[in-house]
Design a protein around this motif. Structure first.
Motif, PDB file in Angstrom:
ATOM      1  N   THR A  33     -55.376  29.064   6.397  1.00 22.46           N
ATOM      2  CA  THR A  33     -55.054  29.003   4.977  1.00 22.46           C
ATOM      3  C   THR A  33     -56.028  28.064   4.285  1.00 22.46           C
ATOM      4  O   THR A  33     -56.317  26.985   4.796  1.00 22.46           O
ATOM      5  CB  THR A  33     -53.615  28.499   4.748  1.00 22.46           C
ATOM      6  OG1 THR A  33     -52.716  29.298   5.509  1.00 22.46           O
ATOM      7  CG2 THR A  33     -53.246  28.593   3.280  1.00 22.46           C
ATOM      8  N   SER A  52     -54.372  32.971   2.378  1.00 23.83           N
ATOM      9  CA  SER A  52     -54.287  32.946   3.830  1.00 23.83           C
ATOM     10  C   SER A  52     -55.152  34.050   4.422  1.00 23.83           C
ATOM     11  O   SER A  52     -55.528  34.990   3.725  1.00 23.83           O
ATOM     12  CB  SER A  52     -52.849  33.116   4.296  1.00 23.83           C
ATOM     13  OG  SER A  52     -52.459  34.473   4.178  1.00 23.83           O
ATOM     14  N   LYS A  58     -51.331  32.472  -3.658  1.00 20.21           N
ATOM     15  CA  LYS A  58     -50.339  31.769  -4.483  1.00 20.21           C
ATOM     16  C   LYS A  58     -51.110  31.033  -5.562  1.00 20.21           C
ATOM     17  O   LYS A  58     -52.162  30.468  -5.289  1.00 20.21           O
ATOM     18  CB  LYS A  58     -49.546  30.780  -3.641  1.00 20.21           C
ATOM     19  CG  LYS A  58     -48.544  29.939  -4.436  1.00 20.21           C
ATOM     20  CD  LYS A  58     -47.839  28.960  -3.511  1.00 20.21           C
ATOM     21  CE  LYS A  58     -46.921  28.017  -4.286  1.00 20.21           C
ATOM     22  NZ  LYS A  58     -45.757  28.743  -4.834  1.00 20.21           N
ATOM     23  N   TRP A 102     -49.575  29.714   6.779  1.00 20.83           N
ATOM     24  CA  TRP A 102     -49.360  29.588   5.349  1.00 20.83           C
ATOM     25  C   TRP A 102     -48.982  28.153   5.035  1.00 20.83           C
ATOM     26  O   TRP A 102     -48.212  27.534   5.772  1.00 20.83           O
ATOM     27  CB  TRP A 102     -48.261  30.539   4.855  1.00 20.83           C
ATOM     28  CG  TRP A 102     -48.066  30.464   3.373  1.00 20.83           C
ATOM     29  CD1 TRP A 102     -46.989  29.982   2.704  1.00 20.83           C
ATOM     30  CD2 TRP A 102     -49.020  30.844   2.377  1.00 20.83           C
ATOM     31  NE1 TRP A 102     -47.214  30.045   1.351  1.00 20.83           N
ATOM     32  CE2 TRP A 102     -48.441  30.569   1.123  1.00 20.83           C
ATOM     33  CE3 TRP A 102     -50.312  31.372   2.424  1.00 20.83           C
ATOM     34  CZ2 TRP A 102     -49.111  30.825  -0.077  1.00 20.83           C
ATOM     35  CZ3 TRP A 102     -50.968  31.626   1.236  1.00 20.83           C
ATOM     36  CH2 TRP A 102     -50.369  31.351   0.002  1.00 20.83           C
ATOM     37  N   SER A 104     -48.228  25.570   1.505  1.00 18.45           N
ATOM     38  CA  SER A 104     -48.190  25.408   0.055  1.00 18.45           C
ATOM     39  C   SER A 104     -48.054  23.954  -0.374  1.00 18.45           C
ATOM     40  O   SER A 104     -48.116  23.662  -1.567  1.00 18.45           O
ATOM     41  CB  SER A 104     -47.052  26.238  -0.551  1.00 18.45           C
ATOM     42  OG  SER A 104     -45.821  25.840   0.008  1.00 18.45           O
TER      43      SER A 104
END
Length: 122
Positions: A33, A52, A58, A102, A104
């Motif tokens: 990622t 990713s 995102k 992943w 965030s």
């Protein structure tokens, strides 16, 4: 060891565009990622965009439709195309990479660049 190096930051007028680049060196085989974060003076660092190896992306709500993250294959480079820039986009922009499939949150990224300054004048 992975090293990330950003470039492309500049002073631009509102409504203009910039393309940030991030070159990776070292053992990038486990990077899954990649992301761009930014930090404005007096504010917390925030995730701007992430992508990713599986394809999902995102974006921060305030940049959706204006910014686009992409990467080369193999993943030794990543980019952030920024269009319709606004003064509130002014910040230091950091590229980051994670071995996780992943990620965030900034705590999930193991590798960081030094940052590149983006200044948008009104």
């Amino acid at each position: 060891q992975v090293r990330l190096l950003e470039s492309g930051g500049d002073l631009v007028q509102a409504g203009g565009s910039l393309r940030l680049s991030c070159a990776a060196s070292g053992d990038i085989s486990n990077m899954n990622t990649k992301a761009w974060f930014r930090q404005a003076p007096g504010k917390q660092r925030e995730l701007v965009a992430a992508i990713s190896s599986g394809g999902p992306t995102k974006y921060l709500d305030s940049v959706k439709g204006r910014f686009a993250i992409s990467g080369d294959n193999p993943w030794n480079s990543q980019y952030l195309q920024m269009n319709s820039l606004k003064p509130e986009d002014t910040a230091v922009y950091f590229c980051a990479a994670s071995t996780r499939p992943w990620a965030s949150s900034d705590g999930a990224y193991e590798y960081w660049g030094q940052g590149t300054q983006v200044t948008v004048s009104s």
